[in-house]
Enzyme design. Structure first.
Site, PDB file in Angstrom:
ATOM      1  N   GLN A 279       9.851 -30.224 -43.811  1.00 18.78           N
ATOM      2  CA  GLN A 279       9.388 -29.264 -42.790  1.00 18.78           C
ATOM      3  C   GLN A 279       8.028 -28.682 -43.187  1.00 18.78           C
ATOM      4  O   GLN A 279       7.940 -27.532 -43.623  1.00 18.78           O
ATOM      5  CB  GLN A 279      10.407 -28.121 -42.624  1.00 18.78           C
ATOM      6  CG  GLN A 279      11.727 -28.559 -41.995  1.00 18.78           C
ATOM      7  CD  GLN A 279      12.820 -27.504 -42.129  1.00 18.78           C
ATOM      8  OE1 GLN A 279      12.912 -26.817 -43.146  1.00 18.78           O
ATOM      9  NE2 GLN A 279      13.659 -27.385 -41.118  1.00 18.78           N
TER      10      GLN A 279
ATOM     11  N   GLU B  52      13.225 -13.100 -36.102  1.00 18.33           N
ATOM     12  CA  GLU B  52      13.958 -13.214 -37.364  1.00 18.33           C
ATOM     13  C   GLU B  52      13.027 -12.755 -38.483  1.00 18.33           C
ATOM     14  O   GLU B  52      12.137 -13.501 -38.902  1.00 18.33           O
ATOM     15  CB  GLU B  52      14.397 -14.665 -37.614  1.00 18.33           C
ATOM     16  CG  GLU B  52      15.245 -14.793 -38.867  1.00 18.33           C
ATOM     17  CD  GLU B  52      15.312 -16.215 -39.439  1.00 18.33           C
ATOM     18  OE1 GLU B  52      16.240 -16.502 -40.206  1.00 18.33           O
ATOM     19  OE2 GLU B  52      14.412 -17.030 -39.158  1.00 18.33           O
TER      20      GLU B  52
ATOM     21  N   ASP C 296      11.734 -18.018 -34.947  1.00 21.92           N
ATOM     22  CA  ASP C 296      12.254 -18.403 -36.244  1.00 21.92           C
ATOM     23  C   ASP C 296      11.282 -17.985 -37.348  1.00 21.92           C
ATOM     24  O   ASP C 296      10.070 -18.178 -37.217  1.00 21.92           O
ATOM     25  CB  ASP C 296      12.405 -19.940 -36.217  1.00 21.92           C
ATOM     26  CG  ASP C 296      13.165 -20.499 -37.388  1.00 21.92           C
ATOM     27  OD1 ASP C 296      14.313 -20.081 -37.590  1.00 21.92           O
ATOM     28  OD2 ASP C 296      12.612 -21.358 -38.094  1.00 21.92           O
TER      29      ASP C 296
ATOM     30  N   LEU D 260       5.733 -17.522 -40.688  1.00 20.33           N
ATOM     31  CA  LEU D 260       4.806 -17.978 -39.662  1.00 20.33           C
ATOM     32  C   LEU D 260       3.436 -17.324 -39.832  1.00 20.33           C
ATOM     33  O   LEU D 260       2.401 -17.983 -39.723  1.00 20.33           O
ATOM     34  CB  LEU D 260       5.397 -17.645 -38.280  1.00 20.33           C
ATOM     35  CG  LEU D 260       4.532 -17.897 -37.046  1.00 20.33           C
ATOM     36  CD1 LEU D 260       4.240 -19.381 -36.900  1.00 20.33           C
ATOM     37  CD2 LEU D 260       5.223 -17.378 -35.787  1.00 20.33           C
TER      38      LEU D 260
HETATM   39  C1  GLC Z   1      15.567 -19.960 -39.991  1.00 26.81           C
HETATM   40  C2  GLC Z   1      16.809 -20.488 -39.324  1.00 26.81           C
HETATM   41  C3  GLC Z   1      17.448 -21.512 -40.208  1.00 26.81           C
HETATM   42  C4  GLC Z   1      16.459 -22.644 -40.426  1.00 26.81           C
HETATM   43  C5  GLC Z   1      15.147 -22.099 -40.999  1.00 26.81           C
HETATM   44  C6  GLC Z   1      14.073 -23.139 -40.981  1.00 26.81           C
HETATM   45  O1  GLC Z   1      15.862 -19.256 -41.134  1.00 26.81           O
HETATM   46  O2  GLC Z   1      17.681 -19.430 -39.012  1.00 26.81           O
HETATM   47  O3  GLC Z   1      18.649 -21.994 -39.678  1.00 26.81           O
HETATM   48  O4  GLC Z   1      16.973 -23.594 -41.310  1.00 26.81           O
HETATM   49  O5  GLC Z   1      14.676 -21.007 -40.258  1.00 26.81           O
HETATM   50  O6  GLC Z   1      13.650 -23.383 -39.658  1.00 26.81           O
END
Ligand code: GLC
Ligand code: CA
Length: 557
Positions: free
Chosen positions: A173, A248, A205, A210
């Site tokens: 990622q 989040e 997220d 970010l």
């Molecule tokens: C956030 C999501 C989690 C995900 C991570 C990476 O913490 O809640 O499930 O794996 O971001 O996107």
């Protein structure tokens, strides 16, 4: 006029329900939930009384992080249906008055996203700067990877690129480079696209990651990371006035205010309250309200548009990272003593009912806190019926098992051969034979029916969402009592965190009320106050929602 405002800033009196399309209902028997299945269950969701659905990622993805690794932000994973099926679902949801928000996962992409493929292929690629590169890994990396069991650095070397790239999460990622204006344009385009298709906003997220600029070579002197969030919010608001961002942001209370946009309040409207959630678990483990009181007092005020998002559980591990080591150990001992129940040394990979050994009074206590603590309650699918987890499933995914509709084949989730199910079901005491929607709907004493009543009452009591909150004094450490006051009306909630019955005296904190009316019990009993003091008898894990009544107030139905 209050009702106008209540409707206008809709997220302040919403009940959010999070679900993953692929584990909700499979309509075509291939073992994977899909949009057509979800559309069939829109009436179930409307009947439950939730007002806003939050869809976990449903975009094309190699699924190495359950869809949080996206290869196309503008599509629907074909296993879940087509864009057409998405629109059919949206129409059904709107028809029942439900709002819909979707996960916006733009801190990173999948390493198979065409942007990353191009970026790694050449330094001249127009997408090279979409990601964050360096020649050498930082000697002392400024951050730890979020998944320490899988990664040991936030920098990984890419052979094809000949450089290291940044990834706060898994190495597959790669982090997008938010300081690059072209990336911010793309993010706005993604937001605009889904708004155009009718969504009401986004669960954003990993917000702190970010806007993190470490490694980009740009400093906060040159570019204010919060200005970038403000721009995104302003863009969305131009497109659609009441669009919501639900963030989040797992940070201590003192650092959260800036994410609302400080006193301007022009960034994220709803923020998950991770610190208070963790304090709540400590309080529940100790059967002592004091940790919750302490956290409640630290909770910063919100601006007019801002609001806390409350949750008991979500799709990730129950993180306890803001507790001290000793406190975390107490919660582990109480709710997940076995090593297999713990994750990353910081959290529990269980759902609530097994943690409470199925004690329904205690389960209701926790959800009563969820509904009454100032903020917007957020439920994770299956919580309404008391589903458990399957610890045989790896890592965080243990709580993401298929929804349990019936006690029949595959819990009514799918007609596929059991071996083809996207994910195994829960087994045993919290599995579908014991816990399912069909049985719960027919049982007037079920958790599901209690949830429906609680949700209806919560919606009828906007004071808990909008009101000014304060703690109330009691003569018991096990009792948590607070009040919320809005437009001259006051409600109180009293919770007994201990397992034994007790008599408690609550100082209702002034006001012109002479009595309180119970908002949850069957006959709506009214009780008078003695010089502003309320005497209550509470069962073990008992809870009461009360409305302060003056002479001239309209009675509650
Ligand atoms: C956030 C999501 C989690 C995900 C991570 C990476 O913490 O809640 O499930 O794996 O971001 O996107
Ligand atoms: Ca399917």
């Amino acid at each position: 006029m209050s009702t106008g405002r209540t409707a206008d800033l809709w997220w302040k009196n919403a009940i959010v329900y999070c679900l993953d399309v692929e584990t909700f209902l499979d309509s075509n028997g291939d073992g994977i939930g899909d949009f057509n299945g979800l559309t069939e269950r829109v009436d179930y969701l409307a009947g439950l009384g939730v007002t806003c659905l939050w869809l976990m990622p449903f975009f094309p993805s190699p699924n190495r992080d359950d869809g949080y690794d996206v290869t196309d932000f503008y599509g629907v994973d074909e296993r879940l249906g087509s864009l057409g099926d998405f629109v059919v679902f949206m129409r059904a949801a709107k028809d029942r008055g439900l709002r819909v928000i979707v996960d916006m996962v733009v801190n990173h992409t999948s390493d198979r996203h065409p942007w990353f493929r191009s970026a790694r292929s050449s330094r001249k690629s127009p997408y090279r700067d979409y990601y964050v590169w360096r020649d050498e890994p930082a000697e002392q990396p400024d951050a730890e990877p979020v998944f320490p069991d899988a990664e040991n650095s936030i920098w990984s070397y890419d052979e094809r690129a000949g450089q290291y790239y940044l990834h706060h999460f898994y190495a597959h990622q790669p982090d997008l480079n938010f300081v690059n204006p072209a990336v911010r344009e793309e993010i706005a385009k993604i937001a605009g696209y889904w708004l155009e298709l009718g969504v009401d906003g986004f669960r954003v997220d990993a917000v702190p990651f970010l806007i993190e600029m470490g490694g980009t070579g740009v400093t906060e002197m040159d570019l204010d990371p919060h200005a970038m969030l403000r721009d995104l919010k302003a863009f969305m608001t131009r497109r659609r006035g009441d669009a919501l961002l639900l963030g989040e942001v797992n940070l201590p209370h003192k650092d959260l205010k800036t994410f609302f946009g400080g006193s301007r309040g022009d960034e994220i409207q709803l923020l998950f309250d991770f610190p208070l959630m963790q304090a709540m678990y400590l309080a529940l483990a100790r059967r002592d309200a004091r940790p919750l009181r302490t956290s409640f007092k630290r909770m910063p005020d919100v601006t007019d548009e801002g609001q806390w998002a409350r949750f008991v559980r979500n799709h990730d591990e129950l993180t306890l990272d803001k507790l001290t080591d000793a406190q975390r150990q107490e919660v582990f001992d109480a709710f997940g003593p076995d090593g297999s129940m713990q994750l990353y040394g910081r959290g529990l990979r269980r759902r609530l009912p097994p943690m409470f050994d199925g004690d329904e009074a205690r389960i209701r206590l926790a959800y009563s806190l969820l509904f009454t603590l100032p903020g917007t309650p957020t439920l994770f699918y299956g919580e309404e019926i008391g589903m458990g987890e399957n610890l045989d499933i790896d890592g965080r995914v243990s709580v993401r098992t298929p929804m349990q509709w019936t006690d029949g084949r595959n819990a009514g989730f799918s007609t596929a051969r059991p071996s083809r199910l996207r994910r195994p079901l829960v087994e045993g005491r919290f599995g579908p034979l014991a816990v399912n929607v069909a049985a719960a709907e027919r049982d007037s004493d079920s958790l599901l029916n209690w949830m429906e009543r609680a949700i209806r009452r919560r919606r009828e009591t906007p004071e808990f969402g909008w009101g000014e909150w304060s703690l109330l004094d009691t003569d018991h450490n096990a009792v948590f009592a607070h009040r919320c006051e809005w437009e001259g009306r006051t409600v109180l909630a009293v919770h007994n965190l201990s397992d034994g019955p007790l008599e408690v005296e609550v100082d209702v904190g002034g006001g012109d009320g002479a009595s309180v009316q119970d908002l949850l019990d069957a006959d709506g009993s009214v009780q008078s106050l003695e010089r502003g003091m309320l005497q209550l008898t509470l069962e073990g894990y008992g809870h009461r929602w009360l409305r302060l009544q003056g002479e001239d107030q309209r009675p509650t139905p």
